[in-house]
Write an enzyme that holds these catalytic residues in place. Structure first.
Site: not given
Lengths: 133, 364
Positions: B98, B130, B253
């Site tokens: 990102e 992400c 995550h």
């Protein structure tokens, strides 16, 4: 900033790609036409392993144009494991902790940028050996 | 979060789990975490007089001369050192992030040049919040698994952004992992199957030219993170016939420490299974690096035969899920590069002022 020049030198700047003389077997960095050790034609290319030690250093408090945002920073003469002496910034280290003879390793970092809209130049710096378990 | 189970809709028995035409795995892996750490209590001190309990103990902060390109180069070099592969044989270098330093000009071509992989290769930057790095891994599995190329380097790396004073500032860290994907016979861990799940869910975004991301507060939980992570994991497991007990490790995550712990609970995984890959408490949320660097930490301690589940999450929103099994090659290759814990234990604590300088928050 000279884009063409940096582009031509990108392999030596990103990854310490130098030469090993085919005649006298000495290592050469940066690459050149004639071997400074034996006077014969230099080459072929050889990527340095990136390890070395601090031969000497100084801390820059009054930086030249393009490096203002990074000061203070250390510039060192680094004796590569293969022999050549290179000038480079030290990074990831506090100035008070730098010692002559300190083992260092090459990392590729941002060298400078041509303002907020220009190109970013990347190249070799050296940091203290990462302690591994 | 209270009523959500992630199991509201049954998984189709013909779940579309993906397997490459020929066996594929991880030939080498590498991590990178920068040296600097900002304690959560520093952020709390500056913005709330210390009244906000920090989400994580500390987060990693990149130095003045670091960005996604320099960090990806180091992780990639570690992956190549472990694999022992000639970099000129790499057919693709893909960097998911990102925080690519350029809006236009690929990070991947610089990385490829720096590691000696240029010029016979695909190079591109990936973007899916992400999960940009795990998406690159999926594509790498496809390219290698079809036989089009022998090796592909997939990298997830970020210098995460968080608006000053926002909840995200406590966690937005820096770091990530690189994976050299190659044929199964040269793998330290075989990727047995994978699955991807994506919907249009606006939980977190950053508009063009905006410096900081925005988010939909609590909306980032149930309809975004938990739904996608649990659906991806359940569908993968339904397709492979595996159950949580079949796995030694799981990595989810980790935007904060709580979400992956809750996801593990919803899916029937234990705290022990997620512990090795849970790095958010020490380095924060490394965005596209988060799930991937968790996997590097797991590989740093896994043993041959261990099975690993990895589930990423990218806002916007989607999840990639992978089922891996470790091979004997891991033992020989692991010591060839620094472990993730070596980078995490290399730390210099900084205060909010130095952090503001390093992250370009001061306008001069």
């Amino acid at each position: 900033m000279d884009i063409a020049r940096h582009w031509r030198l990108r392999r030596q700047r990103y990854a310490l790609v130098g030469e090993q003389c085919g005649h006298c077997r000495e290592y050469i960095f940066p690459p050149r036409d004639i071997c400074p050790h034996c006077g014969e034609e230099a080459g072929p290319v050889h990527a340095m392993c990136g390890r070395g030690e601090v031969y000497s250093f100084t801390v820059v408090h009054e930086p030249p144009t393009g490096y203002e945002t990074q000061a203070p920073y250390a510039v060192a003469l680094v004796k590569l494991a293969e022999g050549p002496l290179v000038t480079a910034q030290l990074t990831d280290v506090d100035a008070a902790d730098i010692k002559i003879g300190m083992p260092v390793e090459m990392v590729t970092r941002r060298l400078r940028t041509d303002g907020a809209e220009g190109v970013i130049q990347y190249g070799y710096k050296f940091r203290p050996h990462l302690a591994v378990s | 979060m209270t009523n959500f189970t992630g199991n509201e809709k049954p998984i189709s028995p013909a779940a579309p789990v993906m397997r490459p035409a020929r066996g594929v795995g991880i030939a080498g892996y590498g991590a990178y975490v920068p040296r600097y750490r900002l304690p959560g209590k520093e952020i709390s001190r500056v913005w709330t007089e210390g009244n906000t309990p920090p989400t994580v103990a500390e987060k990693s902060v990149p130095g003045l001369d670091e960005d996604v390109i320099t960090m990806a180069v180091e992780a990639a070099r570690n992956a190549l050192d472990r694999a022992g592969t000639d970099p000129s044989g790499i057919g693709a270098v893909w960097v998911g992030s990102e925080s690519h330093p350029y809006a236009v000009k690929p990070s991947s071509s610089v990385v490829a040049e720096a590691i000696g992989a240029s010029p016979n290769l695909l190079a591109a930057d990936w973007e899916f919040a992400c999960k940009a790095g795990s998406e690159a891994m999926q594509a790498a599995v496809g390219m290698v698994g079809s036989g089009m190329i022998r090796y592909a380097l997939a990298i997830g790396m970020d210098t995460a952004q968080g608006r000053p004073g926002d909840a995200l500032e406590y966690t937005a860290g820096a770091g990530g992992g690189a994976f050299l994907i190659g044929p199964a016979e040269d793998a330290l861990a075989v990727i047995e199957a994978s699955y991807s799940y994506a919907t249009d869910t606006p939980d977190f975004w950053r508009r063009d030219h905006a410096q900081y991301p925005s988010h939909a507060q609590r909306f980032t939980g149930e309809p975004a993170y938990f739904k996608h992570v649990t659906r991806a994991a359940r569908t993968l497991l339904a397709g492979t016939g595996a159950s949580p007990a079949d796995f030694r490790y799981a990595v989810f995550h980790q935007p904060n420490p709580k979400f992956p712990q809750r996801a593990a609970e919803l899916l029937g995984f234990t705290r022990e299974q997620i512990q090795a890959g849970l790095l958010a408490p020490q380095i924060g949320n490394t965005y596209a690096g988060s799930a991937l660097i968790g996997l590097t930490a797991v590989l740093d301690q896994a043993a041959p035969g261990d099975r690993i589940l990895v589930v990423s999450f990218g806002s916007g929103a989607g999840s990639d899920a992978f089922q891996l099994t470790v091979t004997e090659k891991l033992l020989e290759r692991r010591p060839r590069a620094p472990r993730t814990a070596d980078y995490i234990s290399r730390r210099k604590e900084i205060d909010y002022g130095v952090y503001a300088r390093y992250r370009g928050k001061l306008k001069m």
